[in-house]
Motif scaffolding. Structure first.
Motif, short mmCIF file in Angstrom:
data_model
loop_
_atom_site.label_atom_id
_atom_site.label_comp_id
_atom_site.label_asym_id
_atom_site.label_seq_id
_atom_site.Cartn_x
_atom_site.Cartn_y
_atom_site.Cartn_z
N ASP A 8 0.81 -1.22 0.00
CA ASP A 8 0.00 0.00 0.00
C ASP A 8 0.85 1.27 0.00
O ASP A 8 0.52 2.24 -0.68
CB ASP A 8 -0.93 0.01 1.22
CG ASP A 8 -1.95 -1.12 1.15
OD1 ASP A 8 -2.60 -1.26 0.09
OD2 ASP A 8 -2.07 -1.86 2.14
N TYR A 9 1.94 1.26 0.78
CA TYR A 9 2.80 2.44 0.89
C TYR A 9 4.25 2.01 0.89
O TYR A 9 4.60 0.94 1.39
CB TYR A 9 2.49 3.22 2.19
CG TYR A 9 1.06 3.69 2.21
CD1 TYR A 9 0.69 4.86 1.57
CD2 TYR A 9 0.08 2.93 2.82
CE1 TYR A 9 -0.63 5.27 1.54
CE2 TYR A 9 -1.25 3.33 2.79
CZ TYR A 9 -1.60 4.50 2.15
OH TYR A 9 -2.91 4.89 2.11
N LEU A 10 5.09 2.87 0.34
CA LEU A 10 6.52 2.62 0.30
C LEU A 10 7.22 3.85 0.84
O LEU A 10 6.90 4.97 0.46
CB LEU A 10 6.96 2.34 -1.14
CG LEU A 10 8.34 1.76 -1.34
CD1 LEU A 10 8.39 0.34 -0.79
CD2 LEU A 10 8.68 1.73 -2.83
N LEU A 11 8.17 3.62 1.74
CA LEU A 11 8.91 4.71 2.35
C LEU A 11 10.41 4.50 2.13
O LEU A 11 10.87 3.35 2.12
CB LEU A 11 8.67 4.77 3.86
CG LEU A 11 7.30 5.18 4.38
CD1 LEU A 11 6.26 4.13 4.13
CD2 LEU A 11 7.39 5.46 5.86
N ARG A 12 11.12 5.59 1.97
CA ARG A 12 12.58 5.53 2.00
C ARG A 12 13.00 6.26 3.25
O ARG A 12 12.65 7.42 3.47
CB ARG A 12 13.22 6.16 0.76
CG ARG A 12 14.75 6.01 0.77
CD ARG A 12 15.39 6.37 -0.55
NE ARG A 12 15.40 7.77 -0.82
CZ ARG A 12 16.40 8.61 -0.49
NH1 ARG A 12 17.46 8.16 0.14
NH2 ARG A 12 16.31 9.88 -0.79
N VAL A 13 13.76 5.56 4.07
CA VAL A 13 14.18 6.06 5.38
C VAL A 13 15.70 6.09 5.39
O VAL A 13 16.35 5.17 4.91
CB VAL A 13 13.66 5.13 6.50
CG1 VAL A 13 14.19 5.54 7.86
CG2 VAL A 13 12.13 5.08 6.49
N VAL A 14 16.27 7.17 5.92
CA VAL A 14 17.73 7.24 6.07
C VAL A 14 18.08 7.38 7.54
O VAL A 14 17.48 8.17 8.26
CB VAL A 14 18.35 8.39 5.24
CG1 VAL A 14 18.18 8.13 3.75
CG2 VAL A 14 17.76 9.73 5.60
N VAL A 15 19.03 6.56 7.98
CA VAL A 15 19.44 6.50 9.38
C VAL A 15 20.93 6.16 9.47
O VAL A 15 21.51 5.70 8.48
CB VAL A 15 18.63 5.43 10.15
CG1 VAL A 15 17.18 5.85 10.35
CG2 VAL A 15 18.70 4.08 9.46
N PRO A 16 21.53 6.31 10.64
CA PRO A 16 22.94 5.92 10.78
C PRO A 16 23.15 4.43 10.96
O PRO A 16 24.19 3.90 10.59
CB PRO A 16 23.42 6.69 12.01
CG PRO A 16 22.20 7.07 12.76
CD PRO A 16 21.07 7.10 11.78
#
Length: 153
Positions: A103-111
């Protein structure tokens, strides 16, 4: 949009700080007509903003996580709550509503994974989700912010 507009867009997508005189020379115009074209592209909403791109590694968010979300609820109220949750998490840098099984796609940036776990906990605390699947990018093979212009009308 003509070939000069497309070339200007290619140049400013590559480096928005390019001096006007250099842009004008590259497209075969004098400075004033070049400036007018750029202003017209801004007024038409083709150029939406000018930003600085920051190296993710140098600001310690070099881990990219692609998050697939499925929900069993498809109401406007649920969606607005989920959108607000995602917008409130700065590590979520892209957010899409999808067709198909996800349903949804996210791009997440983290260390690191620990930081992603904190993002995950904020994500699931904000709304009821049926399934959340996270994939960690092992290597970035291509990245660009420049859009292809061969389709521009």
């Amino acid at each position: 949009m003509d070939t000069i507009d497309r070339r200007l867009l290619e140049l400013v997508q590559e480096d928005a700080t390019t001096p006007l005189a250099q842009l004008a020379e590259a497209v075969g115009l004098s400075s004033t007509p070049c400036w007018r074209r750029l202003q017209r592209l801004k007024e038409a909403g083709v150029i939406t903003r000018q930003v600085a791109l920051v190296d993710a590694e140098r600001v310690n968010v070099g881990v990219t996580v692609i998050v697939s979300v499925r929900t069993a609820v498809h109401t406007e109220e649920w969606f607005e709550r989920f959108r607000a949750t995602c917008e409130a998490i700065p590590e979520v840098v892209e957010f899409y509503r999808m067709s198909g099984d996800v349903d949804y796609l996210l791009r997440v940036v983290v260390p690191d994974i620990k930081a992603y776990d904190a993002v995950y906990k904020r994500l699931i605390a904000g709304t009821h989700l049926h399934d959340v699947s996270s994939s960690f990018a092992m290597e970035q093979l291509k990245y660009t912010t420049a859009l292809p212009l061969k389709y521009a009308l």
